[in-house]
Enzyme design. Structure first.
Site, PDB file in Angstrom:
ATOM      1  N   ASP A  67       0.847  -1.203   0.000  1.00 25.06           N
ATOM      2  CA  ASP A  67       0.000   0.000   0.000  1.00 25.06           C
ATOM      3  C   ASP A  67       0.877   1.246   0.000  1.00 25.06           C
ATOM      4  O   ASP A  67       2.109   1.144   0.106  1.00 25.06           O
ATOM      5  CB  ASP A  67      -0.967   0.007   1.208  1.00 25.06           C
ATOM      6  CG  ASP A  67      -0.329  -0.489   2.500  1.00 25.06           C
ATOM      7  OD1 ASP A  67       0.917  -0.508   2.586  1.00 25.06           O
ATOM      8  OD2 ASP A  67      -1.072  -0.846   3.425  1.00 25.06           O
ATOM      9  N   ASN A 135      -7.311  -2.717  14.598  1.00 26.57           N
ATOM     10  CA  ASN A 135      -8.722  -2.967  14.279  1.00 26.57           C
ATOM     11  C   ASN A 135      -8.894  -4.160  13.339  1.00 26.57           C
ATOM     12  O   ASN A 135      -9.969  -4.368  12.781  1.00 26.57           O
ATOM     13  CB  ASN A 135      -9.355  -1.709  13.643  1.00 26.57           C
ATOM     14  CG  ASN A 135      -8.701  -1.330  12.322  1.00 26.57           C
ATOM     15  OD1 ASN A 135      -7.779  -1.998  11.870  1.00 26.57           O
ATOM     16  ND2 ASN A 135      -9.179  -0.269  11.698  1.00 26.57           N
ATOM     17  N   HIS A 137      -7.274  -4.649  10.478  1.00 24.87           N
ATOM     18  CA  HIS A 137      -7.080  -4.419   9.037  1.00 24.87           C
ATOM     19  C   HIS A 137      -5.850  -5.154   8.518  1.00 24.87           C
ATOM     20  O   HIS A 137      -4.920  -5.449   9.275  1.00 24.87           O
ATOM     21  CB  HIS A 137      -7.037  -2.914   8.697  1.00 24.87           C
ATOM     22  CG  HIS A 137      -5.794  -2.182   9.077  1.00 24.87           C
ATOM     23  ND1 HIS A 137      -5.770  -0.831   9.368  1.00 24.87           N
ATOM     24  CD2 HIS A 137      -4.504  -2.565   9.220  1.00 24.87           C
ATOM     25  CE1 HIS A 137      -4.557  -0.448   9.648  1.00 24.87           C
ATOM     26  NE2 HIS A 137      -3.760  -1.469   9.568  1.00 24.87           N
ATOM     27  N   GLU A 142      -9.883  -1.564   5.722  1.00 24.15           N
ATOM     28  CA  GLU A 142     -10.453  -1.353   7.045  1.00 24.15           C
ATOM     29  C   GLU A 142     -11.678  -2.258   7.232  1.00 24.15           C
ATOM     30  O   GLU A 142     -12.237  -2.778   6.256  1.00 24.15           O
ATOM     31  CB  GLU A 142     -10.852   0.126   7.198  1.00 24.15           C
ATOM     32  CG  GLU A 142      -9.711   1.123   6.984  1.00 24.15           C
ATOM     33  CD  GLU A 142      -8.658   1.143   8.101  1.00 24.15           C
ATOM     34  OE1 GLU A 142      -8.583   0.193   8.900  1.00 24.15           O
ATOM     35  OE2 GLU A 142      -7.890   2.120   8.158  1.00 24.15           O
TER      36      GLU A 142
HETATM   37  C1  F6R Z   1       1.497  -1.328   6.185  1.00 27.01           C
HETATM   38  C2  F6R Z   1       0.185  -1.908   6.318  1.00 27.01           C
HETATM   39  C3  F6R Z   1      -0.552  -2.001   7.609  1.00 27.01           C
HETATM   40  C4  F6R Z   1       0.329  -2.444   8.774  1.00 27.01           C
HETATM   41  C5  F6R Z   1      -0.510  -2.511  10.060  1.00 27.01           C
HETATM   42  C6  F6R Z   1       0.353  -2.830  11.269  1.00 27.01           C
HETATM   43  O1  F6R Z   1       2.005  -1.468   4.880  1.00 27.01           O
HETATM   44  O2  F6R Z   1      -0.332  -2.278   5.324  1.00 27.01           O
HETATM   45  O3  F6R Z   1      -1.614  -2.911   7.459  1.00 27.01           O
HETATM   46  O4  F6R Z   1       0.886  -3.688   8.512  1.00 27.01           O
HETATM   47  O5  F6R Z   1      -1.163  -1.303  10.271  1.00 27.01           O
HETATM   48  O6  F6R Z   1       1.229  -1.772  11.493  1.00 27.01           O
HETATM   49  P1  F6R Z   1       2.349  -1.861  12.630  1.00 27.01           P
HETATM   50  O7  F6R Z   1       3.280  -2.935  12.232  1.00 27.01           O
HETATM   51  O8  F6R Z   1       3.007  -0.504  12.616  1.00 27.01           O
HETATM   52  O9  F6R Z   1       1.635  -2.147  13.904  1.00 27.01           O
END
Ligand code: F6R
Length: 247
Positions: A67, A135, A137, A142
């Site tokens: 992303d 959450n 995701h 989301e």
């Molecule tokens: C990042 C992404 C997000 C993260 C997720 C966890 O490319 O796609 O889904 O993997 O938000 O983030 P951290 O590792 O910072 O807790």
């Protein structure tokens, strides 16, 4: 699904890097889907260490981002392309032209999301790394996102913006839009590697692995994939009901 419980975050990073290394070694032209975020930092550091020790080469490897924020300059420290460049690509034998991602500054963002979706689909990712949001995701899909939605431009929910505010000067600087691979796009990868660290990931990991497959927990979609490895530390594993050996 294989679930590995590591004693701490450092051991989890090494285990996840071992799995990535296994894929890199087994392919002539490995295609790796990469996530960003704090969970990934130790994994990429471990991969860099292996390269610098002469134990692993990324020659022939291509990297595809999961992303990207909308609107950030490519060299912005939090632009995901830049995060992968500074955290991995600059330190190993991966040229800039081997890293692909959606352009979050494209004039037509929807067309860009579609272009990227086609690129990823054609690439046939060998292994897709995933973190999980508090959450539930995956990527920036989301809760409520249909599993069959292709890569698209999405509005980040307030929870995600506030979770990610730690990377920016203030929450106001966190972009409100992103381009994300869709869940269906992610599931096309030949293998999924989901990693979660810390107590705040215990609930989403339990919901993802042991809860119903539901759009309310986007990460539960991994239950639909035939080849999934999950690496968690003890804290993230703390709510899993099934007894699993540490690995
Ligand atoms: C990042 C992404 C997000 C993260 C997720 C966890 O490319 O796609 O889904 O993997 O938000 O983030 P951290 O590792 O910072 O807790």
């Amino acid at each position: 699904m294989q679930v590995f419980i590591a004693k701490d975050a450092a051991a989890a990073a090494v285990k996840a890097a071992d799995i990535v290394e296994g894929v890199v070694r087994s392919r002539l032209r490995p295609r790796i889907g990469m996530a960003t975020g704090s969970t990934m930092v130790g994994i990429y550091r471990s991969l860099v260490d292996r390269y610098q020790a002469g134990a692993l080469s990324f020659s022939g490897t291509s990297v595809y981002l999961l992303d990207e924020y909308v609107g950030l300059e490519p060299r912005h420290p939090q632009a995901f392309r830049n995060v992968i460049r500074t955290g991995l690509a600059d330190h190993v034998d991966l040229g800039d032209d081997a890293v692909f991602g959606p352009d979050g500054r494209a004039p037509d963002l929807e067309a860009e999301a579609w272009r990227y979706d086609q690129l990823v689909t054609k690439a046939r990712i060998d292994i897709q790394l995933l973190g999980i949001g508090s959450n539930g995701h995956i990527a920036f899909n989301e809760p409520g996102t249909p599993f069959d939605e292709p890569s698209s431009v999405v509005a980040l929910c307030e929870q995600t913006r506030s979770d990610n505010a730690r990377f920016f000067d203030s929450i106001d600087d966190v972009p409100s839009l992103a381009i994300t691979q869709g869940i269906g796009t992610i599931l096309q990868a030949k293998k999924i590697l989901l990693v979660a660290l810390g107590k705040h990931k215990a609930r989403p990991i339990r919901d993802a692995l042991e809860g119903p497959v539901s759009v309310e927990t986007p990460a539960s979609a991994v239950q639909l994939h035939a080849d999934v490895s999950v690496v968690v530390d003890r804290e993230a594993a703390s709510l899993l009901s099934t007894a699993r050996p540490e690995g």
